[in-house]
Design an enzyme around this catalytic site. Sequence first.
Site, PDB file in Angstrom:
ATOM      1  N   TRP A 189     -17.900  17.755  12.878  1.00 57.00           N
ATOM      2  CA  TRP A 189     -16.970  17.158  11.930  1.00 57.00           C
ATOM      3  C   TRP A 189     -17.351  17.643  10.536  1.00 57.00           C
ATOM      4  O   TRP A 189     -18.517  17.562  10.147  1.00 57.00           O
ATOM      5  CB  TRP A 189     -17.037  15.626  11.997  1.00 57.00           C
ATOM      6  CG  TRP A 189     -16.454  15.081  13.269  1.00 57.00           C
ATOM      7  CD1 TRP A 189     -16.765  15.491  14.527  1.00 57.00           C
ATOM      8  CD2 TRP A 189     -15.462  14.081  13.387  1.00 57.00           C
ATOM      9  NE1 TRP A 189     -16.015  14.793  15.437  1.00 57.00           N
ATOM     10  CE2 TRP A 189     -15.207  13.914  14.766  1.00 57.00           C
ATOM     11  CE3 TRP A 189     -14.760  13.299  12.478  1.00 57.00           C
ATOM     12  CZ2 TRP A 189     -14.277  12.999  15.256  1.00 57.00           C
ATOM     13  CZ3 TRP A 189     -13.845  12.387  12.964  1.00 57.00           C
ATOM     14  CH2 TRP A 189     -13.606  12.240  14.342  1.00 57.00           C
ATOM     15  N   GLU A 201      -6.087  -3.373   0.611  1.00 61.37           N
ATOM     16  CA  GLU A 201      -6.375  -4.438   1.583  1.00 61.37           C
ATOM     17  C   GLU A 201      -7.660  -5.189   1.246  1.00 61.37           C
ATOM     18  O   GLU A 201      -7.979  -6.194   1.861  1.00 61.37           O
ATOM     19  CB  GLU A 201      -6.517  -3.835   2.998  1.00 61.37           C
ATOM     20  CG  GLU A 201      -5.217  -3.292   3.585  1.00 61.37           C
ATOM     21  CD  GLU A 201      -4.934  -1.848   3.188  1.00 61.37           C
ATOM     22  OE1 GLU A 201      -5.463  -1.394   2.154  1.00 61.37           O
ATOM     23  OE2 GLU A 201      -4.168  -1.174   3.906  1.00 61.37           O
ATOM     24  N   LYS A 220     -12.012  18.824  12.251  1.00 60.68           N
ATOM     25  CA  LYS A 220     -12.728  18.815  13.529  1.00 60.68           C
ATOM     26  C   LYS A 220     -12.867  20.247  14.009  1.00 60.68           C
ATOM     27  O   LYS A 220     -11.940  20.816  14.576  1.00 60.68           O
ATOM     28  CB  LYS A 220     -11.990  17.943  14.541  1.00 60.68           C
ATOM     29  CG  LYS A 220     -12.046  16.477  14.137  1.00 60.68           C
ATOM     30  CD  LYS A 220     -10.804  15.716  14.490  1.00 60.68           C
ATOM     31  CE  LYS A 220     -10.807  14.362  13.786  1.00 60.68           C
ATOM     32  NZ  LYS A 220      -9.540  13.950  13.265  1.00 60.68           N
ATOM     33  N   THR A 248       0.850  -1.187   0.000  1.00 61.86           N
ATOM     34  CA  THR A 248       0.000   0.000   0.000  1.00 61.86           C
ATOM     35  C   THR A 248       0.884   1.235   0.000  1.00 61.86           C
ATOM     36  O   THR A 248       1.934   1.261   0.634  1.00 61.86           O
ATOM     37  CB  THR A 248      -0.899   0.088   1.248  1.00 61.86           C
ATOM     38  OG1 THR A 248      -0.051   0.072   2.389  1.00 61.86           O
ATOM     39  CG2 THR A 248      -1.873  -1.033   1.314  1.00 61.86           C
TER      40      THR A 248
HETATM   41  P1  AMP Z   1      -5.507   2.300  -2.160  1.00 66.48           P
HETATM   42  O1  AMP Z   1      -5.281   1.199  -1.203  1.00 66.48           O
HETATM   43  O2  AMP Z   1      -4.240   2.986  -2.585  1.00 66.48           O
HETATM   44  O3  AMP Z   1      -6.309   1.849  -3.330  1.00 66.48           O
HETATM   45  O4  AMP Z   1      -6.350   3.427  -1.418  1.00 66.48           O
HETATM   46  C1  AMP Z   1      -7.598   3.127  -0.839  1.00 66.48           C
HETATM   47  C2  AMP Z   1      -8.266   4.364  -0.355  1.00 66.48           C
HETATM   48  O5  AMP Z   1      -8.601   5.216  -1.456  1.00 66.48           O
HETATM   49  C3  AMP Z   1      -9.594   4.117   0.321  1.00 66.48           C
HETATM   50  O6  AMP Z   1      -9.448   3.735   1.650  1.00 66.48           O
HETATM   51  C4  AMP Z   1     -10.292   5.451   0.166  1.00 66.48           C
HETATM   52  O7  AMP Z   1      -9.865   6.371   1.150  1.00 66.48           O
HETATM   53  C5  AMP Z   1      -9.805   5.915  -1.181  1.00 66.48           C
HETATM   54  N1  AMP Z   1     -10.814   5.614  -2.200  1.00 66.48           N
HETATM   55  C6  AMP Z   1     -10.869   4.541  -3.005  1.00 66.48           C
HETATM   56  N2  AMP Z   1     -11.931   4.618  -3.831  1.00 66.48           N
HETATM   57  C7  AMP Z   1     -12.574   5.771  -3.538  1.00 66.48           C
HETATM   58  C8  AMP Z   1     -13.750   6.414  -4.028  1.00 66.48           C
HETATM   59  N3  AMP Z   1     -14.477   5.901  -5.015  1.00 66.48           N
HETATM   60  N4  AMP Z   1     -14.104   7.589  -3.458  1.00 66.48           N
HETATM   61  C9  AMP Z   1     -13.384   8.131  -2.464  1.00 66.48           C
HETATM   62  N5  AMP Z   1     -12.277   7.578  -1.962  1.00 66.48           N
HETATM   63  C10 AMP Z   1     -11.866   6.406  -2.489  1.00 66.48           C
END
Ligand code: AMP
Length: 538
Positions: free
Chosen positions: A443, A331, A438, A185
């Site tokens: 929020w 994940e 915050k 990640t």
């Molecule tokens: P990654 O593991 O790099 O794919 O990042 C995952 C994170 O990207 C998620 O926990 C979200 O915070 C963000 N994310 C993924 N898809 C979306 C979406 N459609 N809208 C908003 N945030 C997203």
Amino acid sequence: MKGQMMNVPLTITEIMRHADRVNGDTEIVSVTYDNPRHRYTLSDAFSRTRQLANALKSLGLKKGQRVATLAWNDYRHLELYYAISCSGGVLHTVNPRLFEQQIEYIISHAEDTIVFFDPLFAPLIEKLQSKLATVNHFIALTDHAHLPESQIENLLDYESFIADRSTVFTWPELEEDDASSLCYTSGTTGHPKGVLYSHRSTVLHSLGSALPDAFGLSIDECVMPIVPMFHVNGWGLAYSAPMTGTKLVMPGPKMADGATLTELINNEGVTMTAGVPVVWLMLLEHLKQSELQVPSLKRIVVGGSACPEVLIREFDELFNVSMHHAWGMTEMSPLGTFNKLKPKLRSLADEKKMGYQLKQGRIVFGVDMRIEDWQGNQVPWDGHQFGSVKVRGPWIASGYYKQGESVDSNGYFDTGDVASIDPDGYMQITDRSKDVIKSGGEWISSIELENIAVGHPDIKEAAVIGVSHNKWGERPLLIAVTHDVTVTESELLAHFDGKVAKFCIPDAVEFINELPHTATGKLSKKDLRDHFKDYVLG
Ligand code: AMP
């Protein structure tokens, strides 16, 4: 009493066997470093995959051994996906856009022994090779004629590596919980963390994500994944497309080139594509400037970060393309929710309908989700109350590679996202837990404010962060990039009137030339927070 059904392991080898036999004539089209248009079928792909498996065996590939790829989306990367995992190895897709130190860290942490890389990354490999103590072989994804000049020791080219190998290979019997692939990640703090997928999780994710109300894959579809195959397995499309007989079009290193993408869509009949919002902003601008249409394209899946309203609206109005939000994370393999409107919602008035389209979508089968408030109580699905998103399921990580379990006492994984779910089951991300502003006891969602800001015609990109405030603790600061125009702070703030509660409207605006992005193209709020750390409002 137990059921009397066969206990056949769910493995990627089974996806490959099925795709080869049943969908063998499905086309795969790629752009590569050495070929502007490569075209073959799934049968050809798997024949070469068997040659590659023989070649890997000759290097002594053992069960569980990690093999890295630094590669764009193309047919050779697809062959590696199957040959490594189905041989019992672990495919480690490395994001070449990470910082050099991070790449060095993750290759060493994963103890990769072989690195396959796109020739475009030869300078990077050259710099890193002396630090990659576990790696014994470097193989460039090209043929001998296109091998780049370099100082990389014992450099091999992929085509010579697999040439003259037998197209017959006996795949080993694997267990379904054997590891198949590894992806780190792109965390914004600390070292990247490895997510280790299994054959079973990959097969189940392929089935779940291919369903009609998710990616909707079938022999009628032609998919162009713009999400890189090094970003959460390209959202699993390298598995689900062959499984369903969906034609694949892969733009290689041309993923950010609007002209190539448009040409591929129109020449290959692409019906669906998938990627992060910045790609679609680029394609939209290209299409508007070039005055071209994309008649075959029906759907765009957008995920990775929230999709701005302007994208959904303009792709629909100008190009008759519907954009679908998908949400998930590394994940989660990655898919958790997908936005397809229920029939009853499609006839709503525009603004109401958009309200639903902007949500991240409904939970796909296979994912169990709960939204918890700050005391750990589940919040009702009323579309208003929000809390931490926690998930559980067969394609969700129970922990990180070489680290312990990372689930809560109920067996759920905390995604770090904050969201609400409405009575129709549509989830809406209100923020990352660490990005929520915050202010006093309230929020404020930074994402909601960013969406409103980019809805202003003069704003190209926007970010909202919390900065310290003497009275309220934190207040929102809007940081905006404009098109080539001069909009004033007060004009921009007036644009928020009536769209959010008064207390949510940012206190100030800072105009800058460019916003910082992470290696996966997301806004880097951490960099912005660092930059504006001494900014005081009020
Ligand atoms: P990654 O593991 O790099 O794919 O990042 C995952 C994170 O990207 C998620 O926990 C979200 O915070 C963000 N994310 C993924 N898809 C979306 C979406 N459609 N809208 C908003 N945030 C997203």
